[in-house]
Design a protein around this motif. Structure first.
Motif, mmCIF file in Angstrom:
data_model
loop_
_atom_site.group_PDB
_atom_site.id
_atom_site.type_symbol
_atom_site.label_atom_id
_atom_site.label_comp_id
_atom_site.label_asym_id
_atom_site.label_seq_id
_atom_site.Cartn_x
_atom_site.Cartn_y
_atom_site.Cartn_z
ATOM 1 N N SER A 1 0.339 3.586 -12.630
ATOM 2 C CA SER A 1 -0.382 3.285 -11.390
ATOM 3 C C SER A 1 0.576 2.963 -10.250
ATOM 4 O O SER A 1 0.279 3.209 -9.081
ATOM 5 C CB SER A 1 -1.346 2.124 -11.603
ATOM 6 N N SER A 2 1.744 2.398 -10.571
ATOM 7 C CA SER A 2 2.716 2.044 -9.536
ATOM 8 C C SER A 2 3.281 3.274 -8.821
ATOM 9 O O SER A 2 3.847 3.150 -7.733
ATOM 10 C CB SER A 2 3.864 1.239 -10.146
ATOM 11 N N GLN A 3 3.130 4.446 -9.427
ATOM 12 C CA GLN A 3 3.617 5.681 -8.815
ATOM 13 C C GLN A 3 2.579 6.335 -7.903
ATOM 14 O O GLN A 3 2.885 7.329 -7.254
ATOM 15 C CB GLN A 3 4.019 6.678 -9.909
ATOM 16 N N THR A 4 1.373 5.774 -7.862
ATOM 17 C CA THR A 4 0.296 6.388 -7.099
ATOM 18 C C THR A 4 0.143 5.747 -5.721
ATOM 19 O O THR A 4 0.608 4.632 -5.475
ATOM 20 C CB THR A 4 -1.039 6.270 -7.848
ATOM 21 N N ALA A 5 -0.552 6.446 -4.855
ATOM 22 C CA ALA A 5 -0.800 5.926 -3.507
ATOM 23 C C ALA A 5 -1.605 4.639 -3.551
ATOM 24 O O ALA A 5 -1.321 3.692 -2.811
ATOM 25 C CB ALA A 5 -1.518 6.988 -2.676
ATOM 26 N N ILE A 6 -2.609 4.574 -4.425
ATOM 27 C CA ILE A 6 -3.417 3.358 -4.493
ATOM 28 C C ILE A 6 -2.580 2.201 -5.034
ATOM 29 O O ILE A 6 -2.747 1.049 -4.624
ATOM 30 C CB ILE A 6 -4.678 3.581 -5.358
ATOM 31 N N GLY A 7 -1.644 2.485 -5.922
ATOM 32 C CA GLY A 7 -0.749 1.449 -6.406
ATOM 33 C C GLY A 7 0.120 0.892 -5.297
ATOM 34 O O GLY A 7 0.319 -0.327 -5.193
ATOM 35 N N LYS A 8 0.652 1.771 -4.446
ATOM 36 C CA LYS A 8 1.462 1.329 -3.312
ATOM 37 C C LYS A 8 0.630 0.459 -2.379
ATOM 38 O O LYS A 8 1.113 -0.520 -1.806
ATOM 39 C CB LYS A 8 2.023 2.524 -2.549
ATOM 40 N N ASP A 9 -0.649 0.817 -2.235
ATOM 41 C CA ASP A 9 -1.525 0.042 -1.368
ATOM 42 C C ASP A 9 -1.778 -1.354 -1.939
ATOM 43 O O ASP A 9 -1.757 -2.349 -1.211
ATOM 44 C CB ASP A 9 -2.853 0.780 -1.191
ATOM 45 N N LYS B 1 0.779 -4.697 8.249
ATOM 46 C CA LYS B 1 1.770 -4.276 7.257
ATOM 47 C C LYS B 1 1.479 -2.855 6.776
ATOM 48 O O LYS B 1 2.406 -2.082 6.496
ATOM 49 C CB LYS B 1 1.791 -5.253 6.090
ATOM 50 N N HIS B 2 0.199 -2.504 6.662
ATOM 51 C CA HIS B 2 -0.169 -1.148 6.263
ATOM 52 C C HIS B 2 0.304 -0.143 7.312
ATOM 53 O O HIS B 2 0.867 0.909 6.983
ATOM 54 C CB HIS B 2 -1.681 -1.053 6.071
ATOM 55 N N ILE C 1 4.862 5.557 3.601
ATOM 56 C CA ILE C 1 5.005 5.561 2.140
ATOM 57 C C ILE C 1 4.068 6.579 1.507
ATOM 58 O O ILE C 1 4.423 7.275 0.543
ATOM 59 C CB ILE C 1 4.712 4.156 1.568
ATOM 60 N N PHE C 2 2.849 6.671 2.048
ATOM 61 C CA PHE C 2 1.806 7.468 1.407
ATOM 62 C C PHE C 2 2.015 8.980 1.540
ATOM 63 O O PHE C 2 1.355 9.758 0.875
ATOM 64 C CB PHE C 2 0.435 7.064 1.961
ATOM 65 N N SER C 3 2.949 9.380 2.396
ATOM 66 C CA SER C 3 3.239 10.800 2.545
ATOM 67 C C SER C 3 4.490 11.236 1.792
ATOM 68 O O SER C 3 4.863 12.401 1.828
ATOM 69 C CB SER C 3 3.386 11.154 4.035
ATOM 70 N N ARG C 4 5.109 10.293 1.084
ATOM 71 C CA ARG C 4 6.315 10.643 0.332
ATOM 72 C C ARG C 4 5.983 11.534 -0.856
ATOM 73 O O ARG C 4 4.921 11.421 -1.477
ATOM 74 C CB ARG C 4 7.004 9.371 -0.174
#
Length: 215
Positions: free
Chosen positions: A81-89, A188-189, A195-198
């Motif tokens: 999950s840490s590799q996903t966009a929702i995890g980053k969020d 902060k978002h 981050i979400f486009s990486r």
């Protein structure tokens, strides 16, 4: 019968992840990142119990041959999950709670013991849970990556996150801190939206599953 976007919610947060004396104590995160074995085991065990209860209850309600359609989120096989966009969020949200604790606005101990009752299983994991339950056969299981375009609009995304988690956060930290938390979260978002486009950040999966009640 139809269940849409509800089966990622656990009935409860596993006790061990909020227990400082447990090897599964999840002090460094507010969700199951998938990177700590003991935390993963605690979350996946709770998810298995909840899915077993859910499938057994639906099996009592459906006649033989009846269909159960599930729509839920999941992580790709062999992805955390840490590799996903929702995890980053979730990491951004967690960092906002840490910032407020460092300012003395909320308890640091409460932040360290706070965990979201959310779990994203992989297609392989979900398939095994269904097969082990034995009440249903899998007619179809489709997966496709989610669209994260909406996550780039920080103000709109804040409203979505707040709708999902405000009650949980208020119950744990008190309602008086909510406004400041989500103001901080929006800023902060916005500061970290790139981050979400990486390329190394993976979209959460959408799973569409059709099950048939065994006769």
């Amino acid at each position: 019968m139809h269940s849409s976007n509800s089966l990622n919610w656990l009935s409860r947060v596993p006790k061990s992840v909020g227990d400082i004396n447990s090897p599964a104590w999840n002090a460094d995160s507010i969700y199951c990142t998938g990177t700590v074995k003991e935390v993963v085991e605690a979350y996946s065990s709770q998810y298995k119990k909840d899915m077993e209860n859910f499938l057994n209850a639906r099996a009592l309600e459906l006649v033989g041959g009846g269909l159960l359609v599930l729509v839920l989120g999941g992580v790709p096989n062999s992805v955390t999950s840490s590799q996903t966009a929702i995890g980053k969020d979730y990491e951004i949200l967690g960092s906002c709670l840490v910032d407020m604790a460092n300012k003395g606005l909320i308890s640091k101990e409460k932040v360290e013991s706070f965990n979201l009752p959310i779990y994203y299983a992989s297609p392989n994991e979900i398939e095994k849970l269904i097969q082990d339950n034995g009440c249903f056969s899998i007619v179809r299981m489709e997966t496709f990556p989610g669209n994260r375009k909406h996550i780039y609009n920080s103000q709109m995304w804040t409203l979505i996150v707040r709708a999902g988690f405000e009650a949980i956060i208020s119950n744990n930290f008190g309602s008086e801190m909510v406004e400041e938390l989500f103001e901080l979260y929006t800023k902060k978002h916005m500061d970290n939206v790139s981050i979400f486009s990486r390329d190394d950040v993976i979209s959460l999966l959408h799973l569409n599953i059709v099950l048939k009640r065994k006769i």
